[in-house]
Scaffold this motif. Sequence first.
Motif, PDB file in Angstrom:
ATOM      1  N   VAL A  39       0.826  -1.201   0.000  1.00  0.00           N
ATOM      2  CA  VAL A  39       0.000   0.000   0.000  1.00  0.00           C
ATOM      3  C   VAL A  39       0.866   1.260   0.000  1.00  0.00           C
ATOM      4  CG1 VAL A  39      -1.731   1.305   1.290  1.00  0.00           C
ATOM      5  CG2 VAL A  39      -1.935  -1.171   1.088  1.00  0.00           C
ATOM      6  N   SER A  40       1.967   1.243   0.746  1.00  0.00           N
ATOM      7  CA  SER A  40       2.853   2.407   0.779  1.00  0.00           C
ATOM      8  C   SER A  40       3.466   2.679  -0.590  1.00  0.00           C
ATOM      9  CB  SER A  40       3.964   2.193   1.812  1.00  0.00           C
ATOM     10  OG  SER A  40       3.431   2.098   3.114  1.00  0.00           O
ATOM     11  N   VAL A  41       3.917   1.620  -1.264  1.00  0.00           N
ATOM     12  CA  VAL A  41       4.519   1.789  -2.595  1.00  0.00           C
ATOM     13  C   VAL A  41       3.481   2.324  -3.581  1.00  0.00           C
ATOM     14  CG1 VAL A  41       5.578   0.588  -4.552  1.00  0.00           C
ATOM     15  CG2 VAL A  41       6.283   0.040  -2.210  1.00  0.00           C
ATOM     16  N   ILE A  42       2.283   1.768  -3.535  1.00  0.00           N
ATOM     17  CA  ILE A  42       1.226   2.231  -4.438  1.00  0.00           C
ATOM     18  C   ILE A  42       0.895   3.694  -4.159  1.00  0.00           C
ATOM     19  CG2 ILE A  42      -1.189   1.931  -5.113  1.00  0.00           C
ATOM     20  CD1 ILE A  42      -0.839  -1.072  -4.427  1.00  0.00           C
ATOM     21  N   ALA A  43       0.809   4.058  -2.866  1.00  0.00           N
ATOM     22  CA  ALA A  43       0.506   5.445  -2.506  1.00  0.00           C
ATOM     23  C   ALA A  43       1.599   6.387  -3.003  1.00  0.00           C
ATOM     24  CB  ALA A  43       0.342   5.575  -0.995  1.00  0.00           C
ATOM     25  N   PHE A  44       2.865   6.017  -2.821  1.00  0.00           N
ATOM     26  CA  PHE A  44       3.966   6.852  -3.299  1.00  0.00           C
ATOM     27  C   PHE A  44       3.931   6.996  -4.822  1.00  0.00           C
ATOM     28  CE2 PHE A  44       7.605   8.181  -0.529  1.00  0.00           C
ATOM     29  CZ  PHE A  44       6.899   8.119   0.666  1.00  0.00           C
ATOM     30  N   THR A  45       3.630   5.902  -5.513  1.00  0.00           N
ATOM     31  CA  THR A  45       3.532   5.957  -6.974  1.00  0.00           C
ATOM     32  C   THR A  45       2.435   6.915  -7.397  1.00  0.00           C
ATOM     33  OG1 THR A  45       4.265   3.653  -7.119  1.00  0.00           O
ATOM     34  CG2 THR A  45       3.218   4.587  -9.067  1.00  0.00           C
ATOM     35  N   SER A  46       1.269   6.828  -6.759  1.00  0.00           N
ATOM     36  CA  SER A  46       0.142   7.694  -7.105  1.00  0.00           C
ATOM     37  C   SER A  46       0.438   9.151  -6.812  1.00  0.00           C
ATOM     38  CB  SER A  46      -1.104   7.245  -6.332  1.00  0.00           C
ATOM     39  OG  SER A  46      -1.479   5.935  -6.686  1.00  0.00           O
ATOM     40  N   VAL A  47       1.021   9.417  -5.642  1.00  0.00           N
ATOM     41  CA  VAL A  47       1.347  10.792  -5.274  1.00  0.00           C
ATOM     42  C   VAL A  47       2.323  11.405  -6.275  1.00  0.00           C
ATOM     43  CG1 VAL A  47       2.530  12.222  -3.565  1.00  0.00           C
ATOM     44  CG2 VAL A  47       0.852  10.531  -2.821  1.00  0.00           C
ATOM     45  N   SER A  48       3.370  10.669  -6.604  1.00  0.00           N
ATOM     46  CA  SER A  48       4.381  11.184  -7.535  1.00  0.00           C
ATOM     47  C   SER A  48       3.789  11.436  -8.916  1.00  0.00           C
ATOM     48  CB  SER A  48       5.542  10.193  -7.646  1.00  0.00           C
ATOM     49  OG  SER A  48       6.143   9.981  -6.389  1.00  0.00           O
ATOM     50  N   ALA A  49       2.971  10.498  -9.389  1.00  0.00           N
ATOM     51  CA  ALA A  49       2.363  10.648 -10.713  1.00  0.00           C
ATOM     52  C   ALA A  49       1.438  11.861 -10.754  1.00  0.00           C
ATOM     53  CB  ALA A  49       1.602   9.375 -11.085  1.00  0.00           C
ATOM     54  N   ASN A  50       0.607  12.013  -9.717  1.00  0.00           N
ATOM     55  CA  ASN A  50      -0.355  13.104  -9.719  1.00  0.00           C
ATOM     56  C   ASN A  50       0.300  14.466  -9.522  1.00  0.00           C
ATOM     57  OD1 ASN A  50      -2.991  11.844 -10.098  1.00  0.00           O
ATOM     58  ND2 ASN A  50      -2.561  10.778  -8.203  1.00  0.00           N
ATOM     59  N   LEU A  51       1.290  14.535  -8.634  1.00  0.00           N
ATOM     60  CA  LEU A  51       1.978  15.812  -8.444  1.00  0.00           C
ATOM     61  C   LEU A  51       2.691  16.262  -9.717  1.00  0.00           C
ATOM     62  CD1 LEU A  51       3.555  15.678  -4.860  1.00  0.00           C
ATOM     63  CD2 LEU A  51       1.791  17.239  -5.704  1.00  0.00           C
ATOM     64  N   SER A  52       3.384  15.328 -10.369  1.00  0.00           N
ATOM     65  CA  SER A  52       4.106  15.704 -11.589  1.00  0.00           C
ATOM     66  C   SER A  52       3.140  16.103 -12.690  1.00  0.00           C
ATOM     67  CB  SER A  52       5.014  14.551 -12.056  1.00  0.00           C
ATOM     68  OG  SER A  52       4.271  13.370 -12.268  1.00  0.00           O
ATOM     69  N   ALA A  53       1.998  15.416 -12.793  1.00  0.00           N
ATOM     70  CA  ALA A  53       1.029  15.758 -13.837  1.00  0.00           C
ATOM     71  C   ALA A  53       0.339  17.089 -13.548  1.00  0.00           C
ATOM     72  CB  ALA A  53      -0.003  14.639 -13.971  1.00  0.00           C
ATOM     73  N   ILE A  54       0.006  17.349 -12.281  1.00  0.00           N
ATOM     74  CA  ILE A  54      -0.620  18.628 -11.931  1.00  0.00           C
ATOM     75  C   ILE A  54       0.350  19.783 -12.185  1.00  0.00           C
ATOM     76  CG2 ILE A  54      -1.449  20.033  -9.992  1.00  0.00           C
ATOM     77  CD1 ILE A  54      -2.742  17.476  -8.883  1.00  0.00           C
ATOM     78  N   LEU A  55       1.621  19.589 -11.808  1.00  0.00           N
ATOM     79  CA  LEU A  55       2.625  20.632 -12.086  1.00  0.00           C
ATOM     80  C   LEU A  55       2.800  20.823 -13.589  1.00  0.00           C
ATOM     81  CD1 LEU A  55       5.366  19.836  -9.406  1.00  0.00           C
ATOM     82  CD2 LEU A  55       3.897  21.868  -9.532  1.00  0.00           C
ATOM     83  N   GLY A  56       2.761  19.713 -14.336  1.00  0.00           N
ATOM     84  CA  GLY A  56       2.847  19.815 -15.793  1.00  0.00           C
ATOM     85  C   GLY A  56       1.675  20.588 -16.371  1.00  0.00           C
ATOM     86  N   GLY A  57       0.476  20.368 -15.816  1.00  0.00           N
ATOM     87  CA  GLY A  57      -0.683  21.106 -16.285  1.00  0.00           C
ATOM     88  C   GLY A  57      -0.507  22.603 -16.093  1.00  0.00           C
ATOM     89  N   ILE A  58       0.082  22.984 -14.968  1.00  0.00           N
ATOM     90  CA  ILE A  58       0.286  24.403 -14.669  1.00  0.00           C
ATOM     91  C   ILE A  58       1.430  24.992 -15.486  1.00  0.00           C
ATOM     92  CG2 ILE A  58       0.943  26.033 -12.854  1.00  0.00           C
ATOM     93  CD1 ILE A  58      -0.415  24.076 -10.863  1.00  0.00           C
ATOM     94  N   LEU A  59       2.582  24.288 -15.489  1.00  0.00           N
ATOM     95  CA  LEU A  59       3.795  24.852 -16.090  1.00  0.00           C
ATOM     96  C   LEU A  59       3.877  24.666 -17.599  1.00  0.00           C
ATOM     97  CD1 LEU A  59       6.400  23.698 -13.388  1.00  0.00           C
ATOM     98  CD2 LEU A  59       5.270  25.938 -13.604  1.00  0.00           C
ATOM     99  N   VAL A  60       3.309  23.578 -18.101  1.00  0.00           N
ATOM    100  CA  VAL A  60       3.422  23.281 -19.538  1.00  0.00           C
ATOM    101  C   VAL A  60       2.181  23.727 -20.298  1.00  0.00           C
ATOM    102  CG1 VAL A  60       3.707  21.455 -21.262  1.00  0.00           C
ATOM    103  CG2 VAL A  60       4.963  21.337 -19.095  1.00  0.00           C
ATOM    104  N   PHE A  61       1.003  23.371 -19.780  1.00  0.00           N
ATOM    105  CA  PHE A  61      -0.231  23.648 -20.512  1.00  0.00           C
ATOM    106  C   PHE A  61      -0.937  24.915 -20.055  1.00  0.00           C
ATOM    107  CE2 PHE A  61       0.485  19.065 -20.799  1.00  0.00           C
ATOM    108  CZ  PHE A  61       0.475  18.911 -22.180  1.00  0.00           C
ATOM    109  N   GLY A  62      -0.359  25.605 -19.070  1.00  0.00           N
ATOM    110  CA  GLY A  62      -0.876  26.907 -18.686  1.00  0.00           C
ATOM    111  C   GLY A  62      -2.186  26.891 -17.945  1.00  0.00           C
ATOM    112  N   ASP A  63      -2.480  25.797 -17.221  1.00  0.00           N
ATOM    113  CA  ASP A  63      -3.667  25.821 -16.363  1.00  0.00           C
ATOM    114  C   ASP A  63      -3.454  26.920 -15.321  1.00  0.00           C
ATOM    115  OD1 ASP A  63      -4.476  23.659 -17.801  1.00  0.00           O
ATOM    116  OD2 ASP A  63      -4.258  22.199 -16.184  1.00  0.00           O
ATOM    117  N   PRO A  64      -4.311  27.945 -15.289  1.00  0.00           N
ATOM    118  CA  PRO A  64      -4.088  29.089 -14.390  1.00  0.00           C
ATOM    119  C   PRO A  64      -4.089  28.689 -12.925  1.00  0.00           C
ATOM    120  CG  PRO A  64      -5.757  29.585 -16.047  1.00  0.00           C
ATOM    121  CD  PRO A  64      -5.517  28.113 -16.118  1.00  0.00           C
ATOM    122  N   MET A  65      -3.244  29.344 -12.146  1.00  0.00           N
ATOM    123  CA  MET A  65      -3.150  29.048 -10.716  1.00  0.00           C
ATOM    124  C   MET A  65      -4.075  29.933  -9.880  1.00  0.00           C
ATOM    125  SD  MET A  65       0.951  28.537 -10.173  1.00  0.00           S
ATOM    126  CE  MET A  65       0.717  28.179  -8.439  1.00  0.00           C
TER     127      MET A  65
END
Length: 288
Positions: A227-253
């Motif tokens: 469960v810990s490994v799965i949680a870490f995988t999910s957190v990392s994937a979602n944080l990087s994608a959310i940051l990508g949405g803001i920094l790359v695709f210009g989702d306004p903050m």
Amino acid sequence: MTVQIGLLLALGCAFATNLAFLWKHKGAVAAPDVCIRRPLASARGLFASRWWTIGFGVALVAWTLHVAALALAPISLVQAVISGGLVFLAVLADRWFGFELGRREWMGVALTAIGLAFLGLTVQTGGGTHSSYSISGMIAFEGAMVFLGAILLISHRVEGLRHRRGLLLGAAAGILFGVSDISIKALTGTVPGDVLSIVSPWTAVAIVASVAAFYASARGLQVGEGVSVIAFTSVSANLSAILGGILVFGDPMGGDTFEAVARGMAFAMVLAATALMPAPMRAARTAH
């Protein structure tokens, strides 16, 4: 209405993803050790495990739902919904997969889900799917994420970090899954109008990142607490994608100070919650 459909697809993706991870964990621990020096033999060993194969099949369904969601809604909103899928992880693991989650683990899952969901939902998207991007911004972001993922992939070899190797491999896999998601989001802006545009550097990036994440995730599930490994995988994937949405695709903050402070607190919440997850699980797996 299109965005709402995308978010419903993301909700289905969240459930299927966590169910797939738990089945893959069950299959991975029964399979021979994954060794990157023997990739084909390692893959054969994994797919010889029935539960890994079932989990992988469900993961493909989740991936299809994810791609469809990315084509219909901004990536930050999609990842926000998927972030809440950590609640699915906790319930499924506790009720169906024989893990006994203590108060600390439940608190970590809840805080992570709330923090990630807040980060995504406070992005003011306006309208549209937000698929346009700057080539230079895309290269810089993807390059930074790949570098960070590579550092995590090799960091578990450091003597003082070996007891965390499952978590480090899970985090690396998550970041690489995020790299793939950002590339796929870029493709959703061009492929529907021009099928030949699928022959793109971003397609190659998505494939390479996904393959690397496949092996990192499998090995992390073998050597770490599920469960810990799965949680870490999910957190990392979602944080990087959310940051990508803001920094790359210009989702306004959002422009006001209150929202900026609130989002900073949400990031801190995610980091604090993640620190709760590595605690040893009182996980008595039931016989299946």
